[in-house]
Design an enzyme around this catalytic site. Structure first.
Site, PDB file in Angstrom:
ATOM      1  N   HIS A  67    -112.458  88.870  59.458  1.00  0.00           N
ATOM      2  CA  HIS A  67    -113.710  88.620  61.168  1.00  0.00           C
ATOM      3  C   HIS A  67    -114.442  89.035  60.554  1.00  0.00           C
ATOM      4  O   HIS A  67    -115.536  89.151  61.260  1.00  0.00           O
ATOM      5  CB  HIS A  67    -112.832  88.239  62.176  1.00  0.00           C
ATOM      6  CG  HIS A  67    -111.327  86.781  62.354  1.00  0.00           C
ATOM      7  ND1 HIS A  67    -110.314  87.127  62.584  1.00  0.00           N
ATOM      8  CD2 HIS A  67    -112.425  85.455  61.708  1.00  0.00           C
ATOM      9  CE1 HIS A  67    -110.595  85.914  62.587  1.00  0.00           C
ATOM     10  NE2 HIS A  67    -110.874  85.039  62.085  1.00  0.00           N
ATOM     11  N   ASP A  91    -110.880  78.608  64.304  1.00  0.00           N
ATOM     12  CA  ASP A  91    -109.750  79.976  64.825  1.00  0.00           C
ATOM     13  C   ASP A  91    -110.301  80.769  65.769  1.00  0.00           C
ATOM     14  O   ASP A  91    -109.433  81.855  66.668  1.00  0.00           O
ATOM     15  CB  ASP A  91    -108.790  81.050  64.037  1.00  0.00           C
ATOM     16  CG  ASP A  91    -109.576  81.963  63.095  1.00  0.00           C
ATOM     17  OD1 ASP A  91    -110.266  82.693  63.847  1.00  0.00           O
ATOM     18  OD2 ASP A  91    -109.599  81.422  61.969  1.00  0.00           O
ATOM     19  N   GLU A 111    -116.825  73.329  64.053  1.00  0.00           N
ATOM     20  CA  GLU A 111    -114.934  73.092  63.577  1.00  0.00           C
ATOM     21  C   GLU A 111    -114.748  71.945  63.046  1.00  0.00           C
ATOM     22  O   GLU A 111    -114.946  70.724  64.160  1.00  0.00           O
ATOM     23  CB  GLU A 111    -114.532  73.996  64.086  1.00  0.00           C
ATOM     24  CG  GLU A 111    -112.816  73.640  63.793  1.00  0.00           C
ATOM     25  CD  GLU A 111    -112.148  74.254  62.393  1.00  0.00           C
ATOM     26  OE1 GLU A 111    -111.393  73.194  62.159  1.00  0.00           O
ATOM     27  OE2 GLU A 111    -112.763  75.454  61.523  1.00  0.00           O
ATOM     28  N   GLY A 143    -118.951  69.593  60.010  1.00  0.00           N
ATOM     29  CA  GLY A 143    -119.867  70.834  59.572  1.00  0.00           C
ATOM     30  C   GLY A 143    -121.082  70.074  58.895  1.00  0.00           C
ATOM     31  O   GLY A 143    -121.753  70.778  58.761  1.00  0.00           O
ATOM     32  N   ASP A 161    -117.529  79.873  57.604  1.00  0.00           N
ATOM     33  CA  ASP A 161    -115.639  80.321  57.842  1.00  0.00           C
ATOM     34  C   ASP A 161    -114.948  79.777  57.301  1.00  0.00           C
ATOM     35  O   ASP A 161    -114.087  78.711  58.085  1.00  0.00           O
ATOM     36  CB  ASP A 161    -115.227  80.835  58.860  1.00  0.00           C
ATOM     37  CG  ASP A 161    -114.546  82.027  59.077  1.00  0.00           C
ATOM     38  OD1 ASP A 161    -113.431  81.525  58.492  1.00  0.00           O
ATOM     39  OD2 ASP A 161    -114.589  82.284  60.836  1.00  0.00           O
ATOM     40  N   SER A 162    -114.365  79.381  55.856  1.00  0.00           N
ATOM     41  CA  SER A 162    -114.021  77.816  55.878  1.00  0.00           C
ATOM     42  C   SER A 162    -112.321  78.390  54.538  1.00  0.00           C
ATOM     43  O   SER A 162    -112.218  79.408  54.540  1.00  0.00           O
ATOM     44  CB  SER A 162    -114.694  77.199  54.557  1.00  0.00           C
ATOM     45  OG  SER A 162    -114.653  77.686  53.285  1.00  0.00           O
ATOM     46  N   THR A 163    -112.037  77.247  54.903  1.00  0.00           N
ATOM     47  CA  THR A 163    -110.194  77.374  54.578  1.00  0.00           C
ATOM     48  C   THR A 163    -111.256  77.228  52.530  1.00  0.00           C
ATOM     49  O   THR A 163    -112.081  77.490  51.626  1.00  0.00           O
ATOM     50  CB  THR A 163    -109.207  76.307  54.042  1.00  0.00           C
ATOM     51  OG1 THR A 163    -110.314  74.987  53.292  1.00  0.00           O
ATOM     52  CG2 THR A 163    -108.883  75.548  55.925  1.00  0.00           C
ATOM     53  N   PRO A 168    -110.792  69.254  53.596  1.00  0.00           N
ATOM     54  CA  PRO A 168    -111.660  69.639  53.780  1.00  0.00           C
ATOM     55  C   PRO A 168    -113.007  70.609  53.025  1.00  0.00           C
ATOM     56  O   PRO A 168    -114.180  70.194  54.090  1.00  0.00           O
ATOM     57  CB  PRO A 168    -111.620  69.603  55.348  1.00  0.00           C
ATOM     58  CG  PRO A 168    -110.504  68.789  55.524  1.00  0.00           C
ATOM     59  CD  PRO A 168    -110.093  69.377  54.075  1.00  0.00           C
TER      60      PRO A 168
END
Length: 286
Positions: A67, A91, A111, A143, A161-163, A168
């Site tokens: 972060h 998160d 998000e 987004g 700030d993605s996976t 998605p």
């Protein structure tokens, strides 16, 4: 792929022939959201653990590394960031770090999966402590479309700030999306993209990010490596891109005299992250 056996949660990186495990005390939560499977565990040594579709997302113990590096280098590189948009980041840890900067006037968290945020509020409340800040705004939805609909020249900093780039999040690693970001940025604007492991993905995902960001008109691109123990290889990165300004200069004095507490980031860490390993120089430097 992941498994829970004999009190250990294990994420297996099948294509790389490696795995990462944490000893768990108990499962705290499990649900299938409209977008992904969400699990939360209590671990023996890393606090709470969030897992999405079998992949480790964060733990209480080491999330500060990610972060802080996703936020402070870009915020101190920008000359005067006023409006910041976090795409993903359910998160809320990235939003919290953004709002530590007193000069930020408006921050959005965009998000797709509201359940990630709601469960973070319950199981990671320390990451959500700035959610009631009057500068904080939340949008739960797509987004990619949100950025496409943003007014031109309206945003100073976009943090993606993605996976991983599947499911998605796949569209957040695409040339068209970077072009939309480019249009939404003001003069001097910066994009930051979560960009996977330098050791595993420098010549694939990260190289593609550099190529597509340049194609989108972002003339200055740099990848910053940092440690992240619970992610594949324990070594992660973010990639910054700017419309006009070189990224190797930052407000060093402001970073040194920052009016808030960090656990990893400081002005020397920032300078160190800009010092590229030779194999990354060989791949990315023109």
């Amino acid at each position: 792929m992941s498994a829970l056996n004999d009190g250990w949660f294990t994420e297996v990186f099948q294509d790389q022939g490696t795995a990462f495990s944490l000893q768990v005390k108990r499962k705290l939560h499990e649900e299938q959201t409209p977008y992904q499977k969400l699990e939360i565990y209590e671990t023996g040594t890393f606090g709470n653990l969030m897992v999405l579709d079998g992949c480790v997302m964060l733990t209480s113990r080491d999330n500060f590394l990610y972060h802080e590096m996703m936020t402070h280098p870009a915020l101190f590189t920008h000359r005067a960031p006023r409006k910041v948009v976090v795409v993903g980041g359910g998160d809320c840890g990235t939003l919290r770090e953004v709002l530590k900067h007193p000069d930020v006037e408006e921050a959005w968290q965009v998000e797709i999966d509201e359940r990630v945020t709601r469960m973070s509020e319950k199981y990671f409340p320390e990451l959500c402590e700035s959610n009631e800040d009057p500068r904080a705004n939340f949008f739960f939805g797509d987004g990619i479309q949100w950025i496409r609909d943003a007014d031109p020249d309206s945003i100073d900093l976009i943090i993606i700030d993605s996976t991983d780039p599947v499911g998605p999040a796949e569209g957040l690693f695409a040339l068209d999306f970077y072009r939309d970001c480019m249009l939404a940025l003001r003069e001097g604007g910066i994009i930051v993209q979560q960009s996977e492991s330098p050791l595993l993905h420098a010549e694939t995902i990260i190289k593609d990010i550099h190529t597509d960001m340049h194609k989108a008109g972002l003339d200055h691109v740099v990848t910053l490596p940092f440690p992240q123990p619970v992610y594949p290889t324990g070594w992660w990165s973010c990639t910054m891109a700017s419309k006009e300004n070189p990224l190797h200069y930052f407000r060093e004095e402001d970073a040194a005299e920052r009016p808030f507490v960090t656990r990893y980031y400081n002005e020397d860490i920032h300078k160190g992250a800009l010092a590229q390993p030779q194999f990354m120089r060989d791949i990315f430097e023109d």
